[in-house]
Structures are given as C-alpha cells and as structure tokens.
Design a protein around this motif. Structure first.
Motif, PDB file in Angstrom:
ATOM      1  N   VAL A 240       0.869  -1.167   0.000  1.00  0.00           N
ATOM      2  CA  VAL A 240       0.000   0.000   0.000  1.00  0.00           C
ATOM      3  C   VAL A 240       0.911   1.224   0.000  1.00  0.00           C
ATOM      4  N   PRO A 241       0.704   2.154  -0.916  1.00  0.00           N
ATOM      5  CA  PRO A 241       1.558   3.345  -0.886  1.00  0.00           C
ATOM      6  C   PRO A 241       1.472   4.023   0.490  1.00  0.00           C
ATOM      7  N   PHE A 242       2.606   4.299   1.068  1.00  0.00           N
ATOM      8  CA  PHE A 242       2.623   4.960   2.373  1.00  0.00           C
ATOM      9  C   PHE A 242       3.848   5.850   2.480  1.00  0.00           C
ATOM     10  N   ALA A 243       3.717   6.841   3.350  1.00  0.00           N
ATOM     11  CA  ALA A 243       4.837   7.713   3.696  1.00  0.00           C
ATOM     12  C   ALA A 243       4.744   7.944   5.191  1.00  0.00           C
ATOM     13  N   LEU A 244       5.793   7.651   5.866  1.00  0.00           N
ATOM     14  CA  LEU A 244       5.819   7.811   7.317  1.00  0.00           C
ATOM     15  C   LEU A 244       6.916   8.803   7.659  1.00  0.00           C
ATOM     16  N   THR A 245       6.507   9.981   8.091  1.00  0.00           N
ATOM     17  CA  THR A 245       7.469  10.999   8.496  1.00  0.00           C
ATOM     18  C   THR A 245       7.589  10.929  10.009  1.00  0.00           C
ATOM     19  N   LEU A 246       8.758  10.608  10.479  1.00  0.00           N
ATOM     20  CA  LEU A 246       8.984  10.448  11.907  1.00  0.00           C
ATOM     21  C   LEU A 246       9.819  11.612  12.418  1.00  0.00           C
ATOM     22  N   THR A 247       9.164  12.478  13.140  1.00  0.00           N
ATOM     23  CA  THR A 247       9.823  13.640  13.734  1.00  0.00           C
ATOM     24  C   THR A 247       9.402  13.726  15.192  1.00  0.00           C
ATOM     25  N   PRO A 248      10.104  14.488  16.009  1.00  0.00           N
ATOM     26  CA  PRO A 248       9.648  14.675  17.379  1.00  0.00           C
ATOM     27  C   PRO A 248       8.202  15.199  17.448  1.00  0.00           C
ATOM     28  N   ALA A 249       7.841  16.077  16.515  1.00  0.00           N
ATOM     29  CA  ALA A 249       6.475  16.612  16.506  1.00  0.00           C
ATOM     30  C   ALA A 249       5.447  15.529  16.173  1.00  0.00           C
ATOM     31  N   THR A 250       5.776  14.628  15.247  1.00  0.00           N
ATOM     32  CA  THR A 250       4.874  13.528  14.909  1.00  0.00           C
ATOM     33  C   THR A 250       4.659  12.626  16.110  1.00  0.00           C
ATOM     34  N   VAL A 251       5.736  12.308  16.802  1.00  0.00           N
ATOM     35  CA  VAL A 251       5.650  11.458  17.992  1.00  0.00           C
ATOM     36  C   VAL A 251       4.843  12.175  19.075  1.00  0.00           C
ATOM     37  N   ALA A 252       5.127  13.443  19.297  1.00  0.00           N
ATOM     38  CA  ALA A 252       4.415  14.203  20.328  1.00  0.00           C
ATOM     39  C   ALA A 252       2.921  14.266  20.043  1.00  0.00           C
ATOM     40  N   ALA A 253       2.549  14.393  18.774  1.00  0.00           N
ATOM     41  CA  ALA A 253       1.127  14.448  18.415  1.00  0.00           C
ATOM     42  C   ALA A 253       0.463  13.086  18.584  1.00  0.00           C
TER      43      ALA A 253
END
Length: 111
Positions: free
Chosen positions: A83-96
């Motif tokens: 399945v097309p996916f994009a996972l951006t892992l940043t401190p802000a993504t984790v915090a959210a």
C-alpha cells in the motif's frame, strides 16, 4: 495509509511492522509489483508459514493488502501488494501521536 499523521496506535503498529529485516525485504519486493504467496516465498527464500506470519503483521499495520483471487484452473490464489505509504517520523509527529495512545497501553505489552 493516507497522508494524515498517524495516531499513537497506528504509529506503533507501523514502526513495529517495519522493525524486521524480513518484513523490510517483503515490502521491497512488493514495491516492484504485486505477487502471490508461493512466488513471493520462492523469491525471498522463505517458507510460506513464516511469510504468512510476516504478511499478516504488515497487513494489520496497513502497509500491505491481500486479496484472494480464483486462478484460471479454479484454484484460489492469495495476492499481496504494498500500500503506498509515507511515514514521516519527527519529534512533533511522535508528540502528536502520544496523547492518542490508549490509557494504560503506553509502555506495556498488549496481550
């Protein structure tokens, strides 16, 4: 996976699913095109029960999808595709994502 940021459970599922060299190889192979299980097992030199276990984990995380189709000879064949996916892992993504985790589920193994 769509482009909305993942909630805590989705983030944990995706990261856990991607934390295996076997599953990364499966995704890399399926990125070249969909495949049925027997052909995928031969290509990856992996036995089918082990492959199915990894495919189930990837499917549960929403990274691959499987469909059962009837071949011309009448046999059922299970096809998988990434399945097309994009996972951006940043401190802000984790915090959210953290506030969306189930109460009591943070830091504990789920049974």
């Amino acid at each position: 996976m769509d482009e909305t940021p993942p909630n805590g459970e989705e983030l944990l599922a995706a990261l856990a699913a991607l934390a295996s060299p076997h599953r990364l190889r499966i995704i890399a192979t399926l990125a070249e095109g969909r495949s049925y299980v027997s052909a995928l097992a031969r290509r990856l030199e992996m036995n089918r029960p082990l492959l199915y276990m990894h495919l189930q984990r990837l499917e549960a995380a929403g990274l691959v999808t499987g469909s059962l189709e009837t071949a011309p000879d009448g046999n059922s064949v299970k096809w998988f595709e990434v399945v097309p996916f994009a996972l951006t892992l940043t401190p802000a993504t984790v915090a959210a994502a953290v506030p969306t985790l189930e109460a009591g589920g943070f830091g504990k193994d789920k049974k």
